[in-house]
Every structure is written in C-alpha cells, then in structure tokens.
Design a protein around this motif. Sequence first.
Motif, PDB file in Angstrom:
ATOM      1  N   ALA A   1       1.519 113.918 -66.889  1.00 28.09           N
ATOM      2  CA  ALA A   1       1.540 115.354 -67.113  1.00 28.09           C
ATOM      3  C   ALA A   1       0.145 115.950 -66.896  1.00 28.09           C
ATOM      4  N   TYR A   2      -0.892 115.238 -67.352  1.00 30.10           N
ATOM      5  CA  TYR A   2      -2.243 115.760 -67.152  1.00 30.10           C
ATOM      6  C   TYR A   2      -2.602 115.829 -65.667  1.00 30.10           C
ATOM      7  N   VAL A   3      -2.191 114.840 -64.909  1.00 27.71           N
ATOM      8  CA  VAL A   3      -2.485 114.834 -63.477  1.00 27.71           C
ATOM      9  C   VAL A   3      -1.801 116.014 -62.807  1.00 27.71           C
ATOM     10  N   LYS A   4      -0.528 116.213 -63.101  1.00 24.28           N
ATOM     11  CA  LYS A   4       0.216 117.327 -62.497  1.00 24.28           C
ATOM     12  C   LYS A   4      -0.365 118.667 -62.898  1.00 24.28           C
ATOM     13  N   ASP A   5      -0.997 118.734 -64.077  1.00 28.00           N
ATOM     14  CA  ASP A   5      -1.583 119.960 -64.581  1.00 28.00           C
ATOM     15  C   ASP A   5      -3.030 120.141 -64.097  1.00 28.00           C
ATOM     16  N   GLY A   6      -3.509 119.226 -63.264  1.00 24.72           N
ATOM     17  CA  GLY A   6      -4.859 119.331 -62.734  1.00 24.72           C
ATOM     18  C   GLY A   6      -5.946 118.831 -63.674  1.00 24.72           C
ATOM     19  N   GLN A   7      -5.563 118.126 -64.718  1.00 19.57           N
ATOM     20  CA  GLN A   7      -6.520 117.604 -65.684  1.00 19.57           C
ATOM     21  C   GLN A   7      -6.623 116.084 -65.557  1.00 19.57           C
ATOM     22  N   VAL A   8      -6.953 115.655 -64.360  1.00 17.23           N
ATOM     23  CA  VAL A   8      -6.991 114.228 -64.031  1.00 17.23           C
ATOM     24  C   VAL A   8      -7.926 113.455 -64.950  1.00 17.23           C
ATOM     25  N   GLU A   9      -9.005 114.081 -65.366  1.00 17.46           N
ATOM     26  CA  GLU A   9      -9.993 113.379 -66.195  1.00 17.46           C
ATOM     27  C   GLU A   9      -9.444 112.973 -67.556  1.00 17.46           C
ATOM     28  N   LYS A  10      -8.373 113.612 -68.040  1.00 18.46           N
ATOM     29  CA  LYS A  10      -7.811 113.267 -69.351  1.00 18.46           C
ATOM     30  C   LYS A  10      -6.799 112.123 -69.279  1.00 18.46           C
ATOM     31  N   ALA A  11      -6.200 111.916 -68.127  1.00 15.41           N
ATOM     32  CA  ALA A  11      -5.103 110.956 -67.992  1.00 15.41           C
ATOM     33  C   ALA A  11      -5.479 109.514 -68.333  1.00 15.41           C
ATOM     34  N   PRO A  12      -6.613 108.979 -67.869  1.00 14.83           N
ATOM     35  CA  PRO A  12      -6.893 107.565 -68.145  1.00 14.83           C
ATOM     36  C   PRO A  12      -6.903 107.208 -69.634  1.00 14.83           C
ATOM     37  N   ARG A  13      -7.430 108.084 -70.428  1.00 13.98           N
ATOM     38  CA  ARG A  13      -7.500 107.802 -71.871  1.00 13.98           C
ATOM     39  C   ARG A  13      -6.114 107.542 -72.445  1.00 13.98           C
ATOM     40  N   TYR A  14      -5.163 108.385 -72.124  1.00 17.13           N
ATOM     41  CA  TYR A  14      -3.819 108.250 -72.685  1.00 17.13           C
ATOM     42  C   TYR A  14      -3.076 107.056 -72.089  1.00 17.13           C
ATOM     43  N   LEU A  15      -3.318 106.785 -70.828  1.00 14.99           N
ATOM     44  CA  LEU A  15      -2.702 105.607 -70.213  1.00 14.99           C
ATOM     45  C   LEU A  15      -3.259 104.324 -70.826  1.00 14.99           C
ATOM     46  N   ARG A  16      -4.565 104.287 -71.054  1.00 12.79           N
ATOM     47  CA  ARG A  16      -5.162 103.109 -71.701  1.00 12.79           C
ATOM     48  C   ARG A  16      -4.631 102.938 -73.123  1.00 12.79           C
ATOM     49  N   GLU A  17      -4.426 104.034 -73.845  1.00 12.05           N
ATOM     50  CA  GLU A  17      -3.858 103.953 -75.195  1.00 12.05           C
ATOM     51  C   GLU A  17      -2.439 103.380 -75.146  1.00 12.05           C
ATOM     52  N   ALA A  18      -1.677 103.750 -74.139  1.00 12.39           N
ATOM     53  CA  ALA A  18      -0.323 103.205 -73.985  1.00 12.39           C
ATOM     54  C   ALA A  18      -0.374 101.707 -73.713  1.00 12.39           C
ATOM     55  N   LEU A  19      -1.391 101.264 -72.998  1.00 17.55           N
ATOM     56  CA  LEU A  19      -1.533  99.835 -72.709  1.00 17.55           C
ATOM     57  C   LEU A  19      -1.884  99.021 -73.946  1.00 17.55           C
ATOM     58  N   VAL A  20      -2.478  99.646 -74.937  1.00 16.32           N
ATOM     59  CA  VAL A  20      -2.762  98.936 -76.192  1.00 16.32           C
ATOM     60  C   VAL A  20      -1.447  98.514 -76.835  1.00 16.32           C
ATOM     61  N   ILE A  21      -0.442  99.360 -76.739  1.00 17.54           N
ATOM     62  CA  ILE A  21       0.870  99.075 -77.318  1.00 17.54           C
ATOM     63  C   ILE A  21       1.595  98.002 -76.506  1.00 17.54           C
ATOM     64  N   ASP A  22       1.535  98.112 -75.192  1.00 19.17           N
ATOM     65  CA  ASP A  22       2.214  97.159 -74.309  1.00 19.17           C
ATOM     66  C   ASP A  22       1.310  96.871 -73.107  1.00 19.17           C
ATOM     67  N   PRO A  23       0.473  95.825 -73.183  1.00 15.84           N
ATOM     68  CA  PRO A  23      -0.557  95.600 -72.166  1.00 15.84           C
ATOM     69  C   PRO A  23      -0.072  95.098 -70.807  1.00 15.84           C
ATOM     70  N   VAL A  24       1.191  94.806 -70.667  1.00 16.45           N
ATOM     71  CA  VAL A  24       1.661  94.294 -69.370  1.00 16.45           C
ATOM     72  C   VAL A  24       2.732  95.191 -68.746  1.00 16.45           C
ATOM     73  N   ARG A  25       2.663  96.458 -68.988  1.00 12.78           N
ATOM     74  CA  ARG A  25       3.601  97.405 -68.391  1.00 12.78           C
ATOM     75  C   ARG A  25       3.133  97.752 -66.989  1.00 12.78           C
ATOM     76  N   ALA A  26       3.840  97.262 -65.989  1.00 11.54           N
ATOM     77  CA  ALA A  26       3.452  97.490 -64.601  1.00 11.54           C
ATOM     78  C   ALA A  26       3.425  98.978 -64.263  1.00 11.54           C
ATOM     79  N   ASP A  27       4.359  99.751 -64.794  1.00 10.76           N
ATOM     80  CA  ASP A  27       4.390 101.171 -64.462  1.00 10.76           C
ATOM     81  C   ASP A  27       3.165 101.909 -65.010  1.00 10.76           C
ATOM     82  N   ILE A  28       2.736 101.552 -66.210  1.00 10.23           N
ATOM     83  CA  ILE A  28       1.553 102.201 -66.784  1.00 10.23           C
ATOM     84  C   ILE A  28       0.292 101.754 -66.044  1.00 10.23           C
TER      85      ILE A  28
END
Length: 125
Positions: A1-28
């Motif tokens: 959603a951040y990427v589509k909204d032009g806020q690319v700089e915010k996206a990595p943080r939330y994606l990395r947080e999602a990986l903490v929950i499930d570190p082997v999610r290929a889609d993330i």
Amino acid sequence: AYVKDGQVEKAPRYLREALVIDPVRADILNDLGAVYLVQHRFYESLVALQGATTAKPDYAPAWANLGRLHIAMEMPYTAAGELKKANDLEKGNVEVLTDLGDALRRTLNYKGAEAAYREALSRKP
C-alpha cells in the motif's frame, strides 16, 4: 500500500516486521526485494530475492524480480536465465516476456528477444 501511495521509503520497515512473524514467506521476501530494487538498494534486493527463491523455488514472481534486478545491475546473461525460469514457471506473463526480451536483446540474442516480444504481443496486443 505504501508503494502504491508513493511512500516507498516506508514499505521496507513494515515488510521486515512481517518477516519477524514468518521469516520464510516467499511473497513477503519478494515484495521486500522489489521495494529495495525500486530504491536502487541492489544488495538488499538481492538478499531478499534470493531468500524468496530459496524459501519457494517455484515462485515465479521472485525469479522475475531477480531477473529485473540483474538487468538493473547490467548483468543481462544472468537476468535472461532467471526470466526464462520465471516464464517456465508461469507461462505467458506479458511483463516477464517483455523483460526477457529486453535481457536477450542486451545479450545480442536478437532472435530470442524477438520471439519473447512476439509472444508478449500475441498475449496482449
């Protein structure tokens, strides 16, 4: 959603947080690699995309993004192989076919590039 909204700089943080929950999610991992690619953070993109292809070797979007990364890094031979793999896994994806055509053109394989472009055009005139 951040990427589509032009806020690319915010996206990595939330994606990395999602990986903490499930570190082997290929889609993330794939999405994280794509965001890093857009930001020209090639090393981070490479690590994330390799993680995605390791977690799920048959995940075509990750192979396609790995190919796009290698195009951006001026490595068209490597890119062509990865994009061919993405196309083999998910036949007929027009974006993959056009990127494959680009990679093949950069390797001076004009016949292969033309075939990839023609295939893309036949699928989406």
